[in-house]
Design a protein around this motif. Structure first.
Motif, short mmCIF file in Angstrom:
data_model
loop_
_atom_site.label_atom_id
_atom_site.label_comp_id
_atom_site.label_asym_id
_atom_site.label_seq_id
_atom_site.Cartn_x
_atom_site.Cartn_y
_atom_site.Cartn_z
N SER A 71 0.79 -1.24 0.00
CA SER A 71 0.00 0.00 0.00
C SER A 71 0.82 1.29 0.00
O SER A 71 0.25 2.37 0.12
CB SER A 71 -0.98 0.06 1.19
N ARG A 74 2.57 4.30 -4.01
CA ARG A 74 1.52 5.02 -4.71
C ARG A 74 2.03 6.43 -5.05
O ARG A 74 3.18 6.75 -4.83
CB ARG A 74 0.26 5.06 -3.83
N HIS A 297 -7.41 -7.72 -6.83
CA HIS A 297 -6.33 -7.25 -7.70
C HIS A 297 -5.49 -6.23 -6.95
O HIS A 297 -6.03 -5.44 -6.18
CB HIS A 297 -6.98 -6.62 -8.95
N ALA A 298 -4.19 -6.26 -7.15
CA ALA A 298 -3.31 -5.27 -6.49
C ALA A 298 -3.11 -4.09 -7.43
O ALA A 298 -2.68 -4.26 -8.56
CB ALA A 298 -1.97 -5.91 -6.16
N CYS A 299 -3.42 -2.89 -6.96
CA CYS A 299 -3.29 -1.72 -7.83
C CYS A 299 -1.85 -1.27 -7.96
O CYS A 299 -1.54 -0.42 -8.78
CB CYS A 299 -4.17 -0.57 -7.33
N MET A 300 -0.98 -1.82 -7.12
CA MET A 300 0.47 -1.58 -7.26
C MET A 300 1.18 -2.88 -6.95
O MET A 300 0.70 -3.68 -6.14
CB MET A 300 0.94 -0.48 -6.29
N ILE A 305 -2.85 -6.56 0.26
CA ILE A 305 -4.28 -6.46 0.58
C ILE A 305 -5.13 -6.75 -0.65
O ILE A 305 -6.09 -7.50 -0.60
CB ILE A 305 -4.60 -5.06 1.16
N LYS A 306 -4.76 -6.17 -1.78
CA LYS A 306 -5.43 -6.41 -3.06
C LYS A 306 -6.92 -6.06 -3.02
O LYS A 306 -7.78 -6.90 -3.30
CB LYS A 306 -5.27 -7.87 -3.49
N CYS A 307 -7.22 -4.84 -2.63
CA CYS A 307 -8.64 -4.47 -2.50
C CYS A 307 -9.24 -4.01 -3.82
O CYS A 307 -10.43 -3.73 -3.91
CB CYS A 307 -8.79 -3.37 -1.46
N SER A 308 -8.39 -3.92 -4.87
CA SER A 308 -8.87 -3.39 -6.14
C SER A 308 -9.65 -4.47 -6.91
O SER A 308 -9.42 -5.66 -6.74
CB SER A 308 -7.64 -2.93 -6.93
#
Ligand code: SF4
Length: 322
Positions: A71, A74, A297-300, A305-308
């Protein structure tokens, strides 16, 4: 290998110049939104026109970016908001922050106004800045623009870009960033910063970190211990598990229980049909669609956590494609 060096990169869009500057002491221990708020206070007249020469568009990675900590990799983007007139920071996933950290960019400050109408692609690398006319992508949406830029500059770069909303200076336009899968879906959405980027005549900024290096760590051994502890805590926290299964939309039911949903312009705190927008409903619907849909999905790169959510493919109930 040379020692890792971090600097302020200052772009003047009128002169089309790039200056590398030492980091002022007062900015050194700040990153992300703290840093860009400080820069705005120090350098931008509060009464300036947000879409004029006096405003600055600032990209500032956080201090921990570049180490694949969940996280953290970003990007914070900010300026005076054309929507609210206040200090604006909008945060996004994707590759931009990571590439900036590897290039040693503590903050990228974009100032002034272009001399002529039209749009440019600003290409930044360790060799400096290149300006290229963006006529071939002007007017295109970000999903049409990004593949053209990736074809031209290679698929290892990071890109921050705007669509027609930003070009038209719409006050709620965002700035999209490509993600680890090269999709331009990670938006610094709030406050109309896409319009600020449009006002600077920039259709896209390409960050090419070739030859860059990982940001220096003062005490690598202590960092490793803290990293392990942090990752374990994040992985095992019940909230992370909820987010991994149900994404950010898990907040809908939770916020409903706090009676804090922003319904009817904040006049109510609960929504009668909350089940229809819940994490459970979104997950169930996403799973009915084929790849590339993905409810975790991981946004980075490196986020545990992969909340995407990726919502794509075909639904079992319709033949439409998004
Ligand atoms: S996937 Fe979710 S938790 Fe991970 S970095 Fe992106 S927004 Fe944060």
């Amino acid at each position: 290998m040379a020692e890792y060096k971090s600097q302020i990169w200052r772009i003047n869009v009128c002169e089309q110049t790039l200056k590398h500057e030492p980091i002022p002491e007062i900015w050194r221990r700040l990153g992300g939104r703290g840093l860009l708020a400080r820069i705005l206070v120090d350098e931008v007249d509060a009464m300036c026109d947000p879409l004029g020469a006096g405003n600055k568009l600032i990209f500032a990675p956080g201090l921990l970016v570049g180490h694949m900590l969940s996280s953290t990799d970003r990007i914070s983007i900010g300026g005076k908001s054309p929507l609210t007139g206040g200090v604006k920071e909008a945060n996004a996933g994707g590759r931009t922050g990571y590439h900036m950290a590897f290039m040693g960019i503590h903050a990228l400050i974009i100032e002034d106004m272009a001399k002529e109408d039209g749009y440019w692609v600003l290409h930044l690398s360790l060799n400096g800045a290149k300006w290229e006319k963006a006529d071939y992508i002007t007017g295109l949406g970000v999903y049409d623009t990004a593949p053209k830029l990736l074809e031209k500059y290679g698929d290892k770069v990071a890109i921050a870009l705007i669509g027609p909303g930003g070009e038209m200076r719409m006050k709620s336009a965002g700035i999209q960033n490509i993600d680890k899968d090269r999709i331009p879906s990670r938006i610094a959405a709030r406050g109309g910063l896409g319009a600020v980027m449009g006002s600077k005549g920039l259709k896209a900024i390409v960050f090419d970190q070739a030859g860059g290096q990982k940001p220096a760590i003062a005490n690598p051994e202590a960092f490793k211990v803290a990293q392990k502890d942090y990752t374990t805590s994040v992985m095992n926290h019940p909230q992370s598990v909820t987010y991994r299964d149900y994404g950010t939309a898990a907040m809908a039911q939770m916020t409903q229980r706090f009676a804090a949903l922003t319904v009817r312009n904040f006049s109510r705190g609960t929504f009668d049909n909350v089940e229809n927008i819940s994490g459970e409903t979104l997950r169930e619907f996403t799973l009915t669609r084929g790849k590339p849909s993905d409810p975790a999905h991981a946004c980075m790169a490196g986020c545990t956590i992969k909340c995407s959510n990726v919502f794509g493919g075909r639904t079992a109930r319709s033949s439409s494609r998004r």
